[in-house]
Design an enzyme around this catalytic site. Structure first.
Site, short mmCIF file in Angstrom:
data_model
loop_
_atom_site.label_atom_id
_atom_site.label_comp_id
_atom_site.label_asym_id
_atom_site.label_seq_id
_atom_site.Cartn_x
_atom_site.Cartn_y
_atom_site.Cartn_z
N SER A 291 -27.18 11.66 -35.74
CA SER A 291 -28.50 12.00 -36.26
C SER A 291 -28.24 13.02 -37.36
O SER A 291 -27.91 14.18 -37.08
CB SER A 291 -29.41 12.58 -35.17
N LEU A 292 -28.36 12.58 -38.59
CA LEU A 292 -27.87 13.39 -39.71
C LEU A 292 -28.63 14.70 -39.84
O LEU A 292 -29.81 14.80 -39.52
CB LEU A 292 -27.95 12.59 -41.00
N ASP B 87 -56.37 31.02 -28.80
CA ASP B 87 -55.54 30.66 -29.96
C ASP B 87 -55.75 29.21 -30.40
O ASP B 87 -55.45 28.87 -31.54
CB ASP B 87 -54.06 30.87 -29.64
N GLU C 296 -36.92 26.47 -35.40
CA GLU C 296 -36.65 25.97 -34.04
C GLU C 296 -35.50 24.99 -33.98
O GLU C 296 -34.80 24.90 -32.96
CB GLU C 296 -37.92 25.34 -33.47
#
Length: 615
Positions: A116-117, A413, A356
């Protein structure tokens, strides 16, 4: 090796890449051929690695980010004497260690699964961080990238992080062959375009001819002499180099050469050169492997404590007991409570900022070096890094991920901050463990238990305070559950986890006042689920009502339903979950609007029992 011998080695790597792909009838030989000179010089002159001791603390680490070029990697292993020629020709065949894209599950010299590049460099950053701040044995991290994958945003998360951390033990080699899977890449052979981007992130960039042995060697030496900065070597190459019929031609990606025997002859025929790879320097692992009894925080029954608070305290305690624990966060440590670990063990805390993908990649890289990472951010934001978590599972990486602010219970929120898909996402991963504690003592015990598990471990924590219902001495085995209400007159079972557990208990008490007895199960281990307890409850009560602060797809309800997917009789099963798009409201209003508070459970239970009586 002298220049002539290195050129011969590069030719051998090309020939063996062609042979392996031809034997498999598939593969990426042209992508391997473009980088053969780069690999030959690295292997023979600069890599320090003991193939008989892949765990050697001073070994350099090599990551093939362009994982589709695996024929080149396996050809290099053959040249180093790690695999035999016969095994090379098992490439991509059933049972072979030499998979289409390399994984550490099969080969001990592979640091991480790639293919998965855009993932090799981020993981390489994690390995380099471990080397610079934790292992401190002087190894370098070499990452071979393709130019196509530089379009991935994760590469630039990695580039910025490496520049910020001054990772001068990290060297990225970019095989700029200008051709992607379908047509030319965005910048073609414009090395300056790539150099400007890396330099903007604080890297030292070296541009070179990727088919000139002496210039490659010089570039590697310059990289190793650079201090205070990571280095990128931008090498201009040609895809399919050495075979005129495929060299620099579009439409040849991912295909074996049409006339392999002719190509081998054009490359000079078969060779059987062996390379003496440089030995790593003598070094001792500096990691503190001491493990003491974990002194977990203790909470009194009846108190109200947020599970995220208990997580932070438990993680700090675990770090005190175990010197191999590291913590990472995505710039929300004051919310996730990893700041407690950062205060107690600053030398083992890593701030990854709001990136992330890089957060998870750092975990994978540190786990590859034998560290035990715990990474935390809002549950909703792990969705950004799902592909990294998926690839971590393929790698067999042992990492702990903790998602806070889960569900509508976070309140005002609104939906952008609410993790409502996370249970489904993590349950779908191969070999994963998914935990959802409801109180502080349960959370603390599960945080410690995660350290002894394999694979991807996910723990879901909540923002608001919830009542402590278990004593500090209670045990919570992974794969278990807790039956909190039970009796011979139970007419249905309520299965809850996390914030819905106290709601289920309140509902059971209200129903009991009207003479309706219900069983309550705290299914804190969502995967693996406690099948025996659920089946017994189904047999004894006939109805199951699941309640979750999550979308209905893939969460607690599906986990319970799967227990009954083995052909045996299926009980009546009703699911309460978040089925509408929430807005901003107070936490109790959110639970009520979703129908997953005590009132919603009471109403659903009554309706279910009425329908059952009619039928």
């Amino acid at each position: 090796m002298n220049t002539t011998e290195l050129a011969e080695l590069a030719a051998q790597l090309r020939v063996d890449s062609v042979r392996a792909s031809a034997a498999a009838g598939s593969g990426h030989p042209t992508s391997s051929m473009s980088a053969a000179d780069l690999m030959a010089v690295l292997l023979a002159h600069h890599l320090r690695y003991d193939f008989e001791r892949p765990e050697h603390p001073a070994n350099d680490r090599f990551v093939l980010s362009k994982g589709h070029a695996s024929p080149l990697l396996y050809a290099a292993y053959k040249a180093a004497g790690a695999v035999e020629d016969g095994e090379l020709l098992t490439f991509r065949k059933l049972g072979s260690r030499l998979e289409g894209h390399p994984t550490p599950r099969r080969l001990p010299w592979v640091e991480t699964a790639t293919g998965s590049l855009g993932q090799g460099l981020p993981v390489g950053v994690g390995i380099a961080l471990a080397g610079k701040r934790l292992d401190r044995t002087g190894y370098r991290v070499w990452v071979l990238c393709g130019d196509s994958e530089l379009a991935e945003g994760s590469v630039w998360e990695a580039a910025e992080h490496a520049g910020y951390e001054h990772l001068d033990n990290l060297i990225a080699i970019v095989d700029v062959n200008r051709l992607g899977q379908h047509g030319p890449t965005r910048h073609g052979h414009d090395l300056d375009a790539y150099a400007r981007r890396f330099e903007a992130f604080g890297w030292h960039a070296v541009e070179t001819d990727g088919h000139d042995i002496e210039k490659i060697d010089q570039a590697y030496r310059e990289a190793q002499a650079t201090s205070g900065q990571p280095v990128v070597i931008l090498a201009r190459t040609l895809k399919g180099k050495g075979v005129a019929s495929v060299e620099d031609r579009e439409g040849m990606h991912g295909k074996p050469l049409p006339a392999p025997e002719e190509a081998i002859a054009e490359l000079g025929g078969l060779r059987d050169l062996r390379v003496h790879v440089g030995e790593p320097p003598a070094a001792a692992a500096l990691r503190d492997r001491t493990t003491e009894v974990v002194r977990l925080p203790r909470y009194d029954e009846g108190d109200r404590v947020a599970t995220r608070d208990a997580f932070g305290a438990a993680l700090a305690a675990l770090g005190t007991a175990r010197g191999d624990v590291v913590a990472l966060d995505g710039e929300v440590g004051d919310s996730t409570r990893t700041e407690e670990f950062a205060k107690a063990h600053p030398e083992r805390f890593f701030e990854c900022y709001i990136a992330e993908q890089q957060l998870v990649a750092c975990c994978v890289g540190m786990a590859a070096r034998g560290w035990l990472p715990y990474a935390s951010t809002f549950a909703a934001f792990f969705t950004r890094a799902h592909d990294f978590v998926r690839m971590a599972s393929i790698s067999g990486a042992g990492i702990n991920l903790v998602g806070s602010h889960a569900g509508v219970a976070i309140g005002q929120d609104g939906p952008s901050q609410m993790g409502l898909e996370d249970l489904a996402m993590f349950r779908a991963l191969y070999g994963s463990t998914v935990l959802y504690p409801c109180d502080a003592n349960q959370t603390a015990h599960l945080v410690a238990a995660m350290a002894g598990l394999d694979g991807i471990r996910y723990l879901r924590t909540s923002r608001g305070a919830t009542p402590v219902i278990y004593g500090p001495g209670e045990e919570f085995p992974v794969g278990g559950s807790k039956t909190l209400r039970a009796g011979e007159e139970d007419r249905l079972t309520v299965v809850a986890a996390g914030v819905t557990v106290p709601e289920a208990l309140a509902a059971a008490d209200r129903l009991a006042e009207d003479g309706i007895r219900v069983r309550v199960i705290d299914l804190y281990s969502v995967k693996p689920a406690d099948a025996a307890t659920l089946r017994r409850a189904a047999e004894e009560t006939g109805c199951l009502l699941t309640v979750e602060d999550h979308h209905p797809e893939g969460g607690l309800g599906d986990a319970v339903a799967e227990v009954f997917s083995d052909g045996r009789a299926v009980p009546r099963l009703v699911r309460l979950a978040v089925r509408t798009m929430p807005g901003s409201a107070a936490p109790d209003e959110q639970l009520n609007a979703a129908g997953i508070d005590a009132a919603g459970i009471v109403d659903a239970a009554r309706l279910l029992l009425q329908e059952r009586a009619v039928h």
